[in-house]
Scaffold this active site. Structure first.
Site, PDB file in Angstrom:
ATOM      1  N   ARG A  98     -14.928   1.001  16.684  1.00  0.00           N
ATOM      2  CA  ARG A  98     -16.300   0.853  16.173  1.00  0.00           C
ATOM      3  C   ARG A  98     -17.353   1.217  17.212  1.00  0.00           C
ATOM      4  O   ARG A  98     -18.435   1.688  16.855  1.00  0.00           O
ATOM      5  CB  ARG A  98     -16.517  -0.575  15.678  1.00  0.00           C
ATOM      6  CG  ARG A  98     -15.773  -0.800  14.389  1.00  0.00           C
ATOM      7  CD  ARG A  98     -16.085  -2.143  13.805  1.00  0.00           C
ATOM      8  NE  ARG A  98     -15.599  -2.166  12.430  1.00  0.00           N
ATOM      9  CZ  ARG A  98     -15.221  -3.257  11.794  1.00  0.00           C
ATOM     10  NH1 ARG A  98     -15.285  -4.430  12.389  1.00  0.00           N
ATOM     11  NH2 ARG A  98     -14.802  -3.185  10.556  1.00  0.00           N
TER      12      ARG A  98
ATOM     13  N   LYS B  84      -3.766  -7.048  -4.552  1.00  0.00           N
ATOM     14  CA  LYS B  84      -4.095  -7.633  -5.849  1.00  0.00           C
ATOM     15  C   LYS B  84      -5.031  -6.774  -6.679  1.00  0.00           C
ATOM     16  O   LYS B  84      -5.875  -6.066  -6.138  1.00  0.00           O
ATOM     17  CB  LYS B  84      -4.769  -8.987  -5.627  1.00  0.00           C
ATOM     18  CG  LYS B  84      -3.830 -10.004  -5.016  1.00  0.00           C
ATOM     19  CD  LYS B  84      -4.565 -11.289  -4.796  1.00  0.00           C
ATOM     20  CE  LYS B  84      -3.596 -12.375  -4.328  1.00  0.00           C
ATOM     21  NZ  LYS B  84      -4.314 -13.595  -3.990  1.00  0.00           N
TER      22      LYS B  84
ATOM     23  N   GLY C 171     -10.116  -0.654   5.466  1.00  0.00           N
ATOM     24  CA  GLY C 171      -9.127  -1.724   5.387  1.00  0.00           C
ATOM     25  C   GLY C 171      -7.734  -1.324   5.852  1.00  0.00           C
ATOM     26  O   GLY C 171      -7.558  -0.583   6.805  1.00  0.00           O
TER      27      GLY C 171
ATOM     28  N   GLY D  85     -15.169  -3.481   3.519  1.00  0.00           N
ATOM     29  CA  GLY D  85     -15.896  -4.072   2.391  1.00  0.00           C
ATOM     30  C   GLY D  85     -16.992  -3.157   1.874  1.00  0.00           C
ATOM     31  O   GLY D  85     -17.170  -3.002   0.665  1.00  0.00           O
TER      32      GLY D  85
HETATM   33  P1  AMP Z   1      -5.511  -5.212   0.260  1.00  0.00           P
HETATM   34  O1  AMP Z   1      -6.191  -6.017   1.319  1.00  0.00           O
HETATM   35  O2  AMP Z   1      -5.782  -5.663  -1.125  1.00  0.00           O
HETATM   36  O3  AMP Z   1      -5.705  -3.715   0.457  1.00  0.00           O
HETATM   37  O4  AMP Z   1      -3.957  -5.483   0.425  1.00  0.00           O
HETATM   38  C1  AMP Z   1      -3.242  -5.122   1.570  1.00  0.00           C
HETATM   39  C2  AMP Z   1      -1.996  -5.953   1.612  1.00  0.00           C
HETATM   40  O5  AMP Z   1      -1.248  -5.757   0.446  1.00  0.00           O
HETATM   41  C3  AMP Z   1      -1.099  -5.620   2.768  1.00  0.00           C
HETATM   42  O6  AMP Z   1      -1.039  -6.724   3.635  1.00  0.00           O
HETATM   43  C4  AMP Z   1       0.255  -5.377   2.102  1.00  0.00           C
HETATM   44  O7  AMP Z   1       1.324  -5.984   2.775  1.00  0.00           O
HETATM   45  C5  AMP Z   1       0.079  -6.026   0.760  1.00  0.00           C
HETATM   46  N1  AMP Z   1       0.998  -5.473  -0.236  1.00  0.00           N
HETATM   47  C6  AMP Z   1       1.159  -4.190  -0.583  1.00  0.00           C
HETATM   48  N2  AMP Z   1       2.147  -4.060  -1.483  1.00  0.00           N
HETATM   49  C7  AMP Z   1       2.647  -5.278  -1.726  1.00  0.00           C
HETATM   50  C8  AMP Z   1       3.680  -5.799  -2.567  1.00  0.00           C
HETATM   51  N3  AMP Z   1       4.422  -4.981  -3.322  1.00  0.00           N
HETATM   52  N4  AMP Z   1       3.898  -7.134  -2.555  1.00  0.00           N
HETATM   53  C9  AMP Z   1       3.165  -7.928  -1.777  1.00  0.00           C
HETATM   54  N5  AMP Z   1       2.166  -7.513  -0.977  1.00  0.00           N
HETATM   55  C10 AMP Z   1       1.905  -6.200  -0.939  1.00  0.00           C
END
Ligand code: AMP
Length: 404
Positions: free
Chosen positions: A45, A207, A362, A385
């Site tokens: 950064r 999610k 991210g 974000g």
């Molecule tokens: P996000 O912050 O929503 O982009 O999510 C990132 C996180 O999603 C990472 O820490 C990954 O380990 C997790 N992730 C990706 N695929 C899976 C999965 N199939 N099951 C559980 N966690 C997951």
């Protein structure tokens, strides 16, 4: 020129800064070691703001640099001090640099007044004052009082209507975007307004709940939206499939269902056709690849499978514009990072073949950095974000403030 579905704003190339006191808001929210002496573990950064700082210094600005760092409880806390940033900059910069132990008040004002053209003063953490996050007008005015010109290069904080981002612009009529802010807005704005087609979006991560607005907005703009990561299994469950012990958000099945309809924008959604499944949620667990119709009851989905990698790679190869946010699997565990790395590599090849590739913040940024492919993308967003909210189609307060 403004190809970004944004109002127009000035950049530092449009304004006169010579001899002027320039308040530069940056995002120096860098990761620090947990224990004293606090040292910076990743300087990305700081490097990202360097072109803007150098240009302003070269043009003879009297430069005041301000940032937040971490989430202090509205009072000075050593572990959130910007002193480590000052120490780092002192080593890197060849022009005079000093530090103020606060961001407003008489001591800061006298240090600002002592600045000569080309000299820089770094202020202490803005969030040591609760008024910063409250966008308090009096506090914003105290910041504005320090300067003649406002420059915002803190894209990573542009989704926050805080005093140093929004409030201050009401008191400093001359305002402009720094180079980093401008680059982010050009690339991310370009995706939403005039992307070269085929335009595909790849959305992964844990999610649906965190990404649903992005998926919905991109379904309106992109030719295809490819889904991976943990959210896959909520979609599969909505389709009536067995998903075993995979991550699921049962309360989001209602949200997932309309997106799966083949008519309208939903027809553009592409789900994985196979999945790596593991017996347990750990790297050394037994694992195998199965069709998404054959996920065993006691196993869980942890990555996209090899057929999906092929399918997604073909889409990437055909596309002229690609945006990616969120890993395809549990990439922190090496056995389940294959899908994420394959997407990163396919995007790097696409860039080399002339496509515009944007990685939006991210964990996907962490993944491409881990793979050493960050410099093989057209643009890697510095704002997690902020880039997500931008891709959701929201107006970011920090951007709006520069436009008005
Ligand atoms: P996000 O912050 O929503 O982009 O999510 C990132 C996180 O999603 C990472 O820490 C990954 O380990 C997790 N992730 C990706 N695929 C899976 C999965 N199939 N099951 C559980 N966690 C997951």
């Amino acid at each position: 020129m403004n190809p970004r579905n944004l109002g127009s704003y000035l950049t530092i190339d449009d304004i006169d800064v010579t001899n002027k006191r320039v308040f530069l808001r940056v995002d120096f929210n860098v990761p620090l070691t947990k224990e004293a002496p606090f040292t910076i573990t990743d300087t990305t950064r700081i490097r990202a703001a360097a072109p803007t700082m150098s240009a302003l210094i070269k043009r003879g600005a009297r430069l005041i640099v301000a940032s937040h760092l971490g989430r202090p409880k509205a009072a000075p806390e050593p572990k959130y001090s910007l002193l480590p940033v000052y120490e780092h900059l002192k080593e890197k910069m060849t022009t005079p640099l000093s530090f103020a132990s606060d961001c407003i008040g008489p001591e800061v004002e006298s240090k600002v007044n002592a600045l000569k053209p080309g000299e820089t003063l770094l202020l202490e953490n803005l969030r040591f004052h609760a008024e910063e996050e409250k966008n308090d007008p009096a506090f914003a005015q105290s910041l504005a009082k320090l300067a003649d010109v406002y420059v915002d290069d803190a894209f990573g904080a542009a989704h926050r209507a805080h005093a140093s981002i929004e409030g201050i612009t009401h008191f400093l009529p001359i305002k402009a975007a720094g180079y980093l802010m401008d680059k982010e807005l050009k690339f991310l704005g370009g995706l939403l307004t005039n992307p070269a087609h085929p335009f595909i979006a790849i959305i992964g991560g844990a999610k649906i709940s965190g990404k649903i607005d992005v998926i919905q907005n991109l379904l309106q703009k992109a030719d295809k939206v490819l889904i991976g990561g943990g959210m896959t299994y909520t979609f599969l469950k909505a389709e009536g499939k067995e998903i075993g012990k995979s991550l699921v958000e049962d309360d989001k099945i209602d949200v997932a269902l309309p997106l799966l309809k083949k008519e309208g924008a939903g027809g553009r959604l592409m789900l994985p056709i196979d999945s790596v499944v593991a017996r347990e949620f750990k790297n050394d667990s037994e694992y195998k690849t199965v069709s998404v119709d054959q996920i065993p009851k006691d196993w869980q989905g942890v990555d996209i499978g090899s057929e999906t990698i092929k399918l997604f790679t073909q889409e990437i190869e055909r596309a002229k514009t690609i945006v990616w946010n969120g890993p395809m699997g549990v990439f922190e565990m090496p056995n389940f990072a294959t899908g994420t790395l394959a997407i990163a590599e396919a995007m790097a090849r696409a860039t080399a073949n002339g496509a515009t590739t944007v990685v939006g913040g991210g964990d996907s940024v962490a993944a491409i950095e881990q793979a050493g492919l960050a410099d093989k993308m057209s643009h890697v967003s510095t704002g997690g974000g902020a880039s997500l909210e931008f891709l959701e189609g929201k107006t970011l307060p920090g951007v709006k403030a520069l436009e008005e």
